[in-house]
Motif scaffolding. Structure first.
Motif, mmCIF file in Angstrom:
data_model
loop_
_atom_site.group_PDB
_atom_site.id
_atom_site.type_symbol
_atom_site.label_atom_id
_atom_site.label_comp_id
_atom_site.label_asym_id
_atom_site.label_seq_id
_atom_site.Cartn_x
_atom_site.Cartn_y
_atom_site.Cartn_z
ATOM 1 N N ASN A 105 0.827 -1.216 0.000
ATOM 2 C CA ASN A 105 0.000 0.000 0.000
ATOM 3 C C ASN A 105 0.856 1.259 0.000
ATOM 4 O O ASN A 105 0.602 2.198 -0.743
ATOM 5 C CB ASN A 105 -0.937 0.003 1.210
ATOM 6 C CG ASN A 105 -2.180 -0.830 0.993
ATOM 7 O OD1 ASN A 105 -3.156 -0.359 0.433
ATOM 8 N ND2 ASN A 105 -2.146 -2.090 1.403
ATOM 9 N N VAL A 109 1.191 4.094 -3.076
ATOM 10 C CA VAL A 109 0.813 5.499 -2.897
ATOM 11 C C VAL A 109 2.025 6.403 -3.114
ATOM 12 O O VAL A 109 1.958 7.402 -3.831
ATOM 13 C CB VAL A 109 0.185 5.742 -1.506
ATOM 14 C CG1 VAL A 109 -0.050 7.237 -1.272
ATOM 15 C CG2 VAL A 109 -1.136 4.985 -1.374
ATOM 16 N N VAL A 184 7.313 5.116 14.026
ATOM 17 C CA VAL A 184 7.024 3.748 14.473
ATOM 18 C C VAL A 184 8.351 3.099 14.829
ATOM 19 O O VAL A 184 9.257 3.066 14.002
ATOM 20 C CB VAL A 184 6.367 2.921 13.340
ATOM 21 C CG1 VAL A 184 6.111 1.500 13.805
ATOM 22 C CG2 VAL A 184 5.081 3.583 12.865
ATOM 23 N N MET B 128 -4.710 1.656 5.344
ATOM 24 C CA MET B 128 -3.378 2.087 4.925
ATOM 25 C C MET B 128 -3.444 3.206 3.905
ATOM 26 O O MET B 128 -2.580 4.086 3.881
ATOM 27 C CB MET B 128 -2.607 0.893 4.392
ATOM 28 C CG MET B 128 -2.301 -0.080 5.524
ATOM 29 S SD MET B 128 -1.464 -1.556 4.960
ATOM 30 C CE MET B 128 -2.787 -2.717 5.076
ATOM 31 N N LEU B 129 -4.473 3.203 3.070
ATOM 32 C CA LEU B 129 -4.624 4.287 2.097
ATOM 33 C C LEU B 129 -4.936 5.593 2.821
ATOM 34 O O LEU B 129 -4.443 6.661 2.447
ATOM 35 C CB LEU B 129 -5.720 3.952 1.081
ATOM 36 C CG LEU B 129 -5.418 2.749 0.177
ATOM 37 C CD1 LEU B 129 -6.650 2.374 -0.650
ATOM 38 C CD2 LEU B 129 -4.234 3.033 -0.746
ATOM 39 N N ALA B 132 -1.704 6.799 4.320
ATOM 40 C CA ALA B 132 -0.797 7.345 3.306
ATOM 41 C C ALA B 132 -1.266 8.719 2.850
ATOM 42 O O ALA B 132 -0.457 9.635 2.696
ATOM 43 C CB ALA B 132 -0.697 6.383 2.126
ATOM 44 N N PRO B 137 1.790 7.850 10.337
ATOM 45 C CA PRO B 137 2.346 6.509 10.522
ATOM 46 C C PRO B 137 1.229 5.494 10.740
ATOM 47 O O PRO B 137 0.157 5.856 11.229
ATOM 48 C CB PRO B 137 3.186 6.645 11.795
ATOM 49 C CG PRO B 137 2.620 7.816 12.517
ATOM 50 C CD PRO B 137 2.084 8.749 11.465
#
Ligand SMILES: Cc1cc2nc3c(=O)[nH]c(=O)nc-3n(C[C@H](O)[C@H](O)[C@H](O)COP(=O)(O)OP(=O)(O)OC[C@H]3O[C@@H](n4cnc5c(N)ncnc54)[C@H](O)[C@@H]3O)c2cc1C
Lengths: 319, 252
Positions: A105, A109, A184, B128-129, B132, B137
Motif C-alpha cells: 500500500n 501510494v 514507528v 493504509m490508504l 498514506a 504513521p
C-alpha cells in the motif's frame, strides 16, 4: 521506466519466507513477458546472507540497515519506495501477508502506482491484468490496470515456492537507502508458546468454524474428535472468541497442517484459512452453504447442518 | 485521546452471491459490518475507556444496515456517529479512503482505527490508504494496543503465532485484525434507544470518483465443489460415507 520485475524480499529471523519464493517464481514468468529481468530487494540487518538462496532473481539489491529491527512498517516501506522510485520497475510484487500488505500500500501510494490486491495470477503479455479473489474467496474477478506499471499483492499459493527457491545464490548489488525519522519503532518479537495439543502431528484433524455458533457447542465437536482420536482445531474466529487456545488455529496467522484427513465443519474456506490446510491429503467439508469456498479445495463435501452430522458420525464411531 | 473508527458495510459472507456483469448483483444483497471493523470499534472503545477519551464512529454506504451499524456503535459507547455519503456501496477502496479522509482530516484525531482489510478491497486496504494520504504513521494487522504518553504500544501479528511490539507516535492509523477482547454484545433495547436519540449525524459528502486505476472486467463464482465428490442424501448417508473415507485413508 524499465521492463524489470522487482520483488520485495520478506524475511524474518534470518530466513526468506516461502511467500517470497512464490513471488520469484511468478516474477520469472512475468519477466519472460516483459523482456526484462527479475530484481529482488532485501532490506534490513544481515540481509547480505539472504542472497545465498535468492538465485531465483537476476540481481539482489542488498540494503543493509540496523535501524529497523525485524520489520518496521514505516522504515521498510520508505526504503523499498526509494528503490522503486530509483529503478522504475514495470511490475512490483509483494506478498499479501502481514508484512507485504503494509509495504504494498505505501509503495503504491508513494510512487503513484495502482495496487492490485488478493492476486491469484498476473499477466503482462499485453497490458497489465490480473485475476483476484474477492468476498472471502467466493468470487473470482478479472481486472485490468491503467498504465504500464503497477504493484501486485499476491495471495499465498499463487505459485510454487520450490520453483522460486531453485536458483542457488543470487548476484548481490549493494544499495544505499535513506531511513526517514521514524514515528514507528520496533520493540521486540514474541514467538508463540507451545500448546497442550500439537495439531500439526495429528493424522486426522477435526476443525470447527463459526458454524459451531457458541462455546457450549464445542463439547459436541470435542466428542467427535475424541471418538476419532483426533485433536480439535479451529478457524480464527473460534480462537478470537477465546473458545479454544491459539495453538489450535489453522491458517495464515496460525499453523499449517497436512494431516491424512482434515474434517472441516462449519468453516467457509476463506483464503487465510485455506493457506493453512489446503495440502492435507484428504479434505472433507460439511457446510450448509453450497457456495462455500471450502468445497473448492475439498475432496469430499456434504451440504448440510453440522449439528445433524456431528452426532451421527460420533455415534457410528463409538458404536 | 480522540479516536475515530472507520467502518464499512460489506456483502454478507454467508449470503448466496450472484453476478451481474462485472459486479455482484446487489439488488437483494444483504450487508453486514466488516468483521475486522467490528474489532477496530472494540479496540477503540477499550482505549477510550482506558484514556478517558472520545470516540467517533464513521461509516460509509447507503444500505439500511449502515445506520444499524452506527446505532450499534453508539449503544456500545461511541460518543458520536456519522454516516458518510449516500451511494458508496460499489466504489473502490481508494474512493472509500478519500471519503473517510475528507470527513476526518480536520477533526484533530489522535488515533484512527479501521479493520485490517475488507473482502472487496481489490485496489488496496482502506486503513493504509487513509494513513498514506494523511501522511500518518500506521501499523496493520494489529492484535492489541496499550496507551502510553504521546504514543501507543501496539502488537502486530506476523504469522504462525509470531507477533511483534511497536511504539507508535500519535497521531497514527492502525489496521485492526483482532481486538484484545472479543467485540462486546449490546442489548437490542440499547440499540433502539440509540436509534431514537437522534445522535446519528448524516454528513453529505460528494462521491469521489474511482481513481485507483484498477478496473474489474469480469466476475465469476468459482465452481464450488469442482473436483470434490459431493455426498448426496441425509446426515445418515453423509456419516456413513465419511466413515468409509476414513477407513480408506487408513485412519480408522
Ligand atoms: C491477516 C489475517 C490473517 C488471518 N488468519 C487466519 C487464520 O490463520 N485462520 C483462519 O481460519 N482465519 C484467518 N483469518 C480470518 C479469515 O479471513 C476468515 O475471517 C475466517 O477464516 C472465517 O472463519 P470461519 O470460516 O469459521 O467463519 P465464516 O467465514 O463466518 O464461516 C462460517 C461457515 O459456517 C457455515 N455454517 C453456519 N452454520 C452452519 C451449520 N449449522 N452447519 C453447517 N455449516 C454452517 C456457514 O455457511 C459459513 O460458511 C485471517 C484474516 C486476516 C485479515
Amino acid at each position: 521506466m524499465s521492463n524489470d520485475i522487482l520483488v520485495y524480499v520478506e524475511h524474518l529471523n534470518g530466513e526468506v519466507t516461502d511467500a517470497t519464493y512464490e513471488l520469484l517464481a511468478t516474477a520469472r514468468a512475468l519477466a519472460a513477458q516483459t523482456g526484462g529481468g527479475v530484481d529482488a530487494a532485501a532490506i534490513g540487518a544481515g540481509v547480505s546472507a539472504l542472497t545465498a538462496s535468492l538465485g531465483g532473481a537476476d540481481r539482489v539489491l542488498v540494503a543493509e540497515t540496523d535501524a529497523l529491527g525485524a520489520f518496521n512498517p514505516q522504515g521498510h516501506a520508505a526504503a523499498f519506495s526509494e528503490l522503486v522510485a530509483a529503478r522504475e520497475p514495470a511490475l512490483v510484487l509483494v506478498p499479501y501477508t502481514s508484512i507485504g500488505m503494509e509495504i504494498g500500500n505505501q509503495v503504491a501510494v508513494a510512487n503513484g502506482l495502482p495496487l492490485v490486491s488478493y492476486c491469484l495470477s498476473v499477466d503482462a503479455s499485453s497490458g497489465l491484468s490480473a485475476t483476484c479473489q474477492l468476498y472471502s474467496g467466493k468470487v473470482e474477478a478479472d481486472v485490468t490496470v491503467d498504465g504500464d506499471r503497477a504493484v501486485f499483492a499476491m495471495l499465498a499459493g499463487s505459485a510454487s515456492a520450490d520453483d522460486g527457491r531453485s536458483g542457488g545464490a543470487g548476484a548481490a548489488e549493494t544499495v544505499d537507502v535513506t531511513i526517514p525519522d521514524l514515528a514507528v519503532s520496533f520493540v521486540e518479537i514474541h514467538e508463540p508458546e507451545g500448546g497442550d495439543v500439537d495439531i500439526t502431528a495429528g493424522e486426522v484433524l477435526v476443525a470447527i468454524g463459526r458454524g459451531i455458533e457458541s462455546e457450549d457447542n464445542i463439547e459436541e465437536a470435542q466428542e467427535l474428535a475424541d471418538a476419532l482420536g483426533a485433536p480439535l482445531a479451529a478457524s480464527r474466529p473460534i480462537i478470537d472468541q477465546g473458545w479454544l487456545p491459539k495453538t489450535r488455529q489453522v491458517g495464515k496467522s496460525g499453523l499449517t497442517v497436512k494431516p491424512k484427513v482434515y474434517l472441516a465443519l462449519g468453516i467457509s474456506g476463506a483464503p487465510e484459512h485455506l493457506e493453512g490446510m489446503r495440502d492435507s491429503a484428504t479434505i472433507i467439508a460439511v457446510n450448509s452453504d453450497p457456495q462455500a469456498p471450502i468445497f473448492g479445495v475439498a475432496h469430499y463435501g456434504w451440504v448440510g447442518d453440522i449439528f445433524d452430522f456431528i452426532p451421527e458420525l460420533t455415534d457410528r464411531l463409538d458404536g | 485521546m480522540k479516536i475515530a473508527v472507520l467502518m464499512r458495510a460489506v456483502p454478507d459472507p454467508v449470503e448466496e452471491l450472484e453476478i451481474d456483469g462485472a459486479d455482484l448483483d446487489r439488488d437483494f444483497l444483504g450487508y453486514v459490518l466488516n468483521e475486522f471493523d467490528d474489532h477496530a470499534l472494540e479496540e477503540g472503545l477499550l482505549l477510550k475507556e482506558e484514556t478517558g477519551g472520545t470516540l467517533t464512529a464513521f461509516a460509509l454506504g447507503s444500505a439500511d444496515e449502515v445506520e444499524q451499524m452506527l446505532h450499534t456503535a453508539i449503544a456500545k459507547g461511541a460518543d458520536s456517529a456519522k454516516k458518510l455519503g449516500d451511494d458508496l456501496d460499489a466504489v473502490d477502496a481508494h474512493a472509500q479512503a478519500a471519503t473517510f479522509v475528507s470527513a476526518i482530516r480536520d477533526g484533530g484525531y489522535d488515533l484512527i482505527l479501521s479493520g485490517v482489510q475488507a473482502s472487496d478491497e481489490i485496489d488496496g486496504q482502506v486503513a493504509m490508504l487513509v494513513a498514506a494520504s494523511l501522511d500518518l504513521p500506521h501499523v496493520s494487522v494489529v492484535v492489541g494496543t496499550s496507551p502510553g504518553e504521546g504514543s501507543l504500544r501496539v502488537t502486530k501479528e506476523y504469522w504462525a503465532g509470531i507477533t511483534a511490539d511497536y511504539d507508535v507516535a500519535t497521531p497514527a492509523v492502525l489496521g485492526i485484525q483482532t481486538a484484545r477482547e472479543a467485540p462486546r454484545y449490546v442489548a437490542v433495547a440499547r440499540i433502539r434507544q440509540a436509534q431514537e436519540s437522534g445522535a446519528l449525524e448524516e454528513v453529505d459528502i460528494e462521491q469521489p470518483e474511482n481513481s485507483s486505476g484498477v478496473t474489474i472486467t469480469a466476475m465469476r463464482l468459482p465452481e464450488a465443489g469442482e473436483g470434490a465428490e459431493m455426498i448426496e442424501g441425509d446426515e445418515e448417508a453423509a456419516a456413513g460415507r465419511v466413515l468409509e473415507i476414513l477407513q480408506a485413508a487408513g485412519v480408522r
